[in-house]
Design a protein around this motif. Structure first.
Motif, mmCIF file in Angstrom:
data_model
loop_
_atom_site.group_PDB
_atom_site.id
_atom_site.type_symbol
_atom_site.label_atom_id
_atom_site.label_comp_id
_atom_site.label_asym_id
_atom_site.label_seq_id
_atom_site.Cartn_x
_atom_site.Cartn_y
_atom_site.Cartn_z
ATOM 1 N N LYS A 145 41.345 37.345 36.305
ATOM 2 C CA LYS A 145 42.398 37.702 37.259
ATOM 3 C C LYS A 145 43.719 37.995 36.548
ATOM 4 N N ALA A 146 43.955 37.342 35.404
ATOM 5 C CA ALA A 146 45.174 37.608 34.652
ATOM 6 C C ALA A 146 45.146 39.013 34.057
ATOM 7 N N ILE A 147 43.997 39.433 33.550
ATOM 8 C CA ILE A 147 43.857 40.781 32.991
ATOM 9 C C ILE A 147 44.069 41.830 34.074
ATOM 10 N N VAL A 148 43.422 41.619 35.221
ATOM 11 C CA VAL A 148 43.537 42.569 36.325
ATOM 12 C C VAL A 148 44.986 42.661 36.799
ATOM 13 N N SER A 196 51.822 44.060 27.761
ATOM 14 C CA SER A 196 52.129 43.046 26.755
ATOM 15 C C SER A 196 51.593 41.672 27.157
ATOM 16 N N ALA A 197 51.193 41.518 28.421
ATOM 17 C CA ALA A 197 50.599 40.257 28.873
ATOM 18 C C ALA A 197 49.116 40.177 28.533
ATOM 19 N N LEU A 198 48.547 41.253 27.980
ATOM 20 C CA LEU A 198 47.134 41.268 27.621
ATOM 21 C C LEU A 198 46.956 40.808 26.175
ATOM 22 N N PRO A 199 45.908 40.053 25.889
ATOM 23 C CA PRO A 199 45.725 39.521 24.541
ATOM 24 C C PRO A 199 45.147 40.508 23.532
ATOM 25 N N ALA A 200 44.918 41.742 23.953
ATOM 26 C CA ALA A 200 44.362 42.782 23.074
ATOM 27 C C ALA A 200 44.640 44.121 23.736
ATOM 28 N N PRO A 201 44.440 45.241 23.020
ATOM 29 C CA PRO A 201 44.600 46.547 23.663
ATOM 30 C C PRO A 201 43.794 46.639 24.955
ATOM 31 N N SER A 202 44.370 47.235 25.961
ATOM 32 C CA SER A 202 43.775 47.276 27.297
ATOM 33 C C SER A 202 42.356 47.843 27.286
ATOM 34 N N PRO A 254 37.609 45.510 35.864
ATOM 35 C CA PRO A 254 36.876 45.592 37.134
ATOM 36 C C PRO A 254 37.346 46.731 38.026
ATOM 37 N N ASP A 255 38.634 47.057 37.992
ATOM 38 C CA ASP A 255 39.124 48.163 38.820
ATOM 39 C C ASP A 255 38.508 49.486 38.388
ATOM 40 N N LEU A 256 38.331 49.672 37.088
ATOM 41 C CA LEU A 256 37.682 50.891 36.606
ATOM 42 C C LEU A 256 36.217 50.914 37.025
ATOM 43 N N SER A 257 35.575 49.769 36.997
ATOM 44 C CA SER A 257 34.186 49.683 37.445
ATOM 45 C C SER A 257 34.060 50.104 38.900
#
Length: 245
Positions: free
Chosen positions: A168-171, A180-186, A192-195
């Motif tokens: 949920k944090a990634i989404v 910048s809140a993501l721990p790696a390149p997006s 899940p939204d792309l899925s």
């Protein structure tokens, strides 16, 4: 004599919309936003009175060191100092010779208190949903300037806690365009939204192939599906050295 490759079969009208990539903004989502949606990094400094005043209601609402009037919550002797210590810890980076990525909690200077106490507070507040609440707050266009000034620090708090806050944090970070809140390149993280975007297309293709056994999708359609599936699933292992600046 080299064999001539057979031309791709025609794509039935309506199976894939001509503007599929543009309508969903996939180039923007997969390549442009992750590169240009990073919050500028800045050096740590103690919170100002205005910044603390903007943050305190959120802490009180969740009982994080403060308790709102008439509501239960933990009370801390110096919640402002503890929050400053957390911001200092999550903004620490290891040098390139140390492998890059975020520094361990033990790297927190002694002046901020015991590092394990600071780490426990950060985890407890993560479980209470404070960091995701603050992420939404700093992304609000109507947020006061003092709160928006803390965007980078809040992003550091969120990306430190992927194992606690989960998918949920990634989404949320993607939807708020705070990469910048993501721990790696997006592109390397599950999406899940792309899925949800490409799954209906896969279903339409499968149904059409079942109704027309002699028809096979063009090669470029297979490539598109493969790439979307790869982006939606993300990578299985994420190294700490991949964290953005």
């Amino acid at each position: 004599m080299p064999r001539r490759r057979r031309p791709d079969p025609p794509l039935p009208p309506g199976l894939i919309e001509p503007d599929f990539l543009a309508r969903h903004g996939l180039w923007q989502r997969l390549y442009v936003e992750p590169l240009f949606g990073l919050t500028p990094r800045h050096a740590w400094a103690p919170m100002t009175d205005a910044e603390w005043a903007a943050l305190a209601p959120h802490l009180a609402a969740l009982g994080c060191g403060l308790a709102a009037p008439g509501r239960a919550g933990e009370r801390m002797e110096d919640p402002r100092g503890r929050l400053d210590a957390i911001f200092r810890a999550v903004m620490l980076k290891r040098s390139n010779t140390q492998g890059g990525g975020r520094a361990p909690w033990s790297a927190l200077p002694e002046a901020f208190g015991k590092h394990d106490t600071v780490a426990r507070t950060w985890r407890r507040w993560a479980h209470r949903g404070l960091w995701l609440r603050l992420l939404e707050a700093v992304a609000d266009p109507a947020a006061p300037a003092a709160l928006r000034a803390l965007t980078y620090r809040v992003c550091c708090c969120v990306r430190r806690g992927l194992r606690i806050m989960g998918l949920k944090a990634i989404v949320l970070a993607r939807r708020l365009k705070l990469h910048s809140a993501l721990p790696a390149p997006s592109q390397w993280l599950p999406d899940p939204d792309l899925s949800a975007i490409y799954t209906p297309l896969c279903i339409r293709l499968a149904e059409y192939m079942r109704a027309h056994p002699d028809w096979r999708p063009p090669r470029y359609v297979f490539r598109l599906m493969r790439e979307l599936h790869r982006f939606a699933g993300g990578r299985t292992r994420i190294s700490r050295s991949w964290e953005p600046a």
